[in-house]
Design an enzyme around this catalytic site. Structure first.
Site, PDB file in Angstrom:
ATOM      1  N   PHE A  87       1.130  -1.377  -0.235  1.00  0.00           N
ATOM      2  CA  PHE A  87      -0.003  -0.215   0.086  1.00  0.00           C
ATOM      3  C   PHE A  87       0.898   1.087  -0.280  1.00  0.00           C
ATOM      4  O   PHE A  87       1.551   0.940   1.095  1.00  0.00           O
ATOM      5  CB  PHE A  87      -0.958   0.285   1.255  1.00  0.00           C
ATOM      6  CG  PHE A  87      -1.626   1.185   1.235  1.00  0.00           C
ATOM      7  CD1 PHE A  87      -3.232   1.138   0.183  1.00  0.00           C
ATOM      8  CD2 PHE A  87      -1.387   3.029   1.533  1.00  0.00           C
ATOM      9  CE1 PHE A  87      -4.021   2.515   0.485  1.00  0.00           C
ATOM     10  CE2 PHE A  87      -2.598   3.457   1.066  1.00  0.00           C
ATOM     11  CZ  PHE A  87      -3.550   3.511   1.134  1.00  0.00           C
ATOM     12  N   ASP A 122       8.916   2.892   2.109  1.00  0.00           N
ATOM     13  CA  ASP A 122       7.826   3.538   2.575  1.00  0.00           C
ATOM     14  C   ASP A 122       7.861   3.519   3.696  1.00  0.00           C
ATOM     15  O   ASP A 122       7.176   2.824   4.291  1.00  0.00           O
ATOM     16  CB  ASP A 122       6.570   3.204   1.510  1.00  0.00           C
ATOM     17  CG  ASP A 122       6.108   3.693   1.785  1.00  0.00           C
ATOM     18  OD1 ASP A 122       5.989   4.807   3.050  1.00  0.00           O
ATOM     19  OD2 ASP A 122       4.505   4.499   1.023  1.00  0.00           O
ATOM     20  N   LYS A 144       2.325  11.481   6.820  1.00  0.00           N
ATOM     21  CA  LYS A 144       1.182  11.291   8.259  1.00  0.00           C
ATOM     22  C   LYS A 144       1.745  11.986   9.434  1.00  0.00           C
ATOM     23  O   LYS A 144       1.425  13.304   9.309  1.00  0.00           O
ATOM     24  CB  LYS A 144       1.296   9.569   8.666  1.00  0.00           C
ATOM     25  CG  LYS A 144       0.543   9.009   7.009  1.00  0.00           C
ATOM     26  CD  LYS A 144      -0.302   7.996   7.869  1.00  0.00           C
ATOM     27  CE  LYS A 144      -1.478   7.558   6.574  1.00  0.00           C
ATOM     28  NZ  LYS A 144      -1.259   6.031   5.791  1.00  0.00           N
TER      29      LYS A 144
HETATM   30  C1  LIG Z   1      -1.448   5.852   4.454  1.00  0.00           C
HETATM   31  C2  LIG Z   1       0.419   5.556   3.682  1.00  0.00           C
HETATM   32  C3  LIG Z   1       0.338   6.208   2.322  1.00  0.00           C
HETATM   33  C4  LIG Z   1      -0.139   7.026   1.515  1.00  0.00           C
HETATM   34  O1  LIG Z   1      -0.771   8.651   2.406  1.00  0.00           O
HETATM   35  P1  LIG Z   1      -1.813   9.739   2.435  1.00  0.00           P
HETATM   36  O2  LIG Z   1      -1.183  10.850   2.845  1.00  0.00           O
HETATM   37  O3  LIG Z   1      -2.633   8.919   2.300  1.00  0.00           O
HETATM   38  O4  LIG Z   1      -1.395   9.835   0.604  1.00  0.00           O
HETATM   39  C5  LIG Z   1       1.674   5.507   1.616  1.00  0.00           C
HETATM   40  N1  LIG Z   1       2.076   4.894   1.913  1.00  0.00           N
HETATM   41  C6  LIG Z   1       2.078   3.817   2.910  1.00  0.00           C
HETATM   42  C7  LIG Z   1       3.026   2.977   3.774  1.00  0.00           C
HETATM   43  C8  LIG Z   1       0.673   4.657   3.921  1.00  0.00           C
HETATM   44  O5  LIG Z   1       0.149   4.058   5.718  1.00  0.00           O
END
Ligand SMILES: *Cc1c(COP(=O)(O)O)cnc(C)c1O
Length: 399
Positions: A140, A225, A254
């Site tokens: 994700f 990520d 985040k």
């Molecule tokens: C939440 C998330 C994203 C995307 O972030 P947004 O601010 O919602 O665009 C990308 N990678 C990971 C691992 C995430 O948990």
């Protein structure tokens, strides 16, 4: 109930791209949130780990309001007095050399993809338009078209084509698969150190070290990520530290703002970001002084309040407590720091029903992939809070 009106409004006028629990929140403080009917809940999701510092942290709120009274947005056409400070503080904290600020997590991912492609052509010598990026099954990384182009979740992809080419999918946790997938046109491997949305999937011990070595030997960029796993969530500043490795590019978002404001960043440990020249990439809001002031405060709180150490200690304690719950319907309880997943057997009839019952008991949790509940409270949680939670979770999850 007062909440009914808000639920009706959301459902009538809003797009239905989410299926939220029917709780309408109006206030938050630390680990607690209150709904419009006055009920209090422990937040066990932390907005997908964006509020690691706790709801409405007073120091971050102060930074936000102070900055909002001075200057909020300049665009990057001009410099501002917060951006350089954020760069320096982020680099010092994460041992990085360069930073590129964006807003949402997905934008940080897109930025990384653009940077490694350009790096591939300019530095590695990959023929034009041939760059390949390797990613993992059940990843994700966000919701834009390019990012869902390499999603393996049909819900994320069905009906949204045509997709962006240039991605190759391998199994998560299988270092050999990475070694086998690399070609002369591979520019990068993009991976979550722990797969969060997939259900808190922790790779086998040694995996991060192995992929670090493989990427170095193959001359490709390792991109972690850490948008969900970073900034203290797993009991380390970055989850990569669990195996003592450093990615070439690290993506954070985040909790970089403590939940006040969308702030994300690409951190670069090599000269990958150096390939981007003026005009080639940007964002109107990226790096704005309000975002920078908020992010600086959010990082300071993480460090000064030892939220990273607390995540480790409380995570261990919470995990131990959850593992004591006996129910043959539970398949596995796993976690690192305060990123914890409880997985039910498929026969248990789904995790949503448990989330509904936990809500009645005063805890807000969200299921992921039907069978998994994630427990990820803000990192300010105390031992007494965890005891409070376990007392209420145990009877619900025992059913
Ligand atoms: C939440 C998330 C994203 C995307 O972030 P947004 O601010 O919602 O665009 C990308 N990678 C990971 C691992 C995430 O948990």
């Amino acid at each position: 109930m007062k909440s009914d009106r808000y639920i009706l409004l959301e459902d009538e006028y809003g797009a239905h791209n989410y299926k939220p629990l029917d709780v309408v929140l109006e206030r938050g403080q630390g680990i607690w949130v209150w709904d419009v009917d006055g009920n209090r809940y422990m937040d066990c999701l932390s907005a997908y780990s964006a509020v690691n510092q706790g709801h409405c942290h007073p120091k971050i709120k102060r930074a936000l309001t102070d900055q909002a009274e001075k200057l909020t947005l300049t665009s990057r056409a001009f410099r501002n007095d917060q951006l350089g400070l954020l760069y320096k503080e982020l680099c010092d904290l994460t041992n990085s050399h360069k930073v590129l600020p964006m807003n949402s997590g997905a934008e940080a991912v897109e930025t990384a993809i653009k940077a490694v492609r350009k790096w591939g052509y300019q530095v590695k010598g990959v023929p034009e338009d041939k760059a390949e990026i390797i990613v993992c099954r059940n990843n994700f990384h966000g919701r834009t078209i390019t990012i869902v182009s390499f999603s393996t979740d049909p819900v994320s992809t069905t009906g949204f084509g045509p997709f962006t080419p240039g991605f190759k999918v391998i199994d998560f946790g299988d270092a050999q698969a990475l070694e086998d997938a690399v070609t002369e046109n591979t520019v990068a491997f993009l991976v979550e150190p722990i797969q969060g949305e997939a259900g808190v999937i922790i790779p086998p011990d040694g995996y991060l070290k192995d992929i670090r070595r493989i990427c170095s030997e193959a001359g490709i960029v390792l991109i972690f990520d850490e948008i969900q796993t970073g900034l203290g969530r797993t009991g380390k500043l970055l989850a990569e530290e669990h195996e003592g490795v450093e990615a070439d590019l690290t993506l954070i978002g985040k909790a970089l703002s403590g939940g006040f404001y969308p702030v994300s960043a690409v951190l670069s440990n090599t000269e990958v970001l150096g390939v981007l020249k003026p005009g080639e990439h940007g964002s109107t809001f990226g790096g704005n002084p309000l975002a920078c002031a908020v992010a600086r405060a959010a990082l300071k709180v993480l460090v000064e309040e030892d939220l990273i150490g607390n995540a480790q200690r409380m995570g261990d304690y919470f995990l131990k407590g959850l593992r004591k719950i006996e129910n043959p319907k539970i398949r596995e309880v796993r976690g690192r720091g305060l990123l914890i997943g409880v997985e039910f057997h498929p026969e248990a009839g789904g995790a949503r029903q448990y989330c509904e019952r936990l809500k009645e008991a005063g805890l807000l949790c969200k299921e992921t992939h039907q069978t998994i509940i994630r427990f990820a409270p803000p990192l300010v949680v105390t031992k007494a809070d965890v005891d409070w939670a376990l007392e209420r979770i145990a009877p619900v999850l025992s059913e």
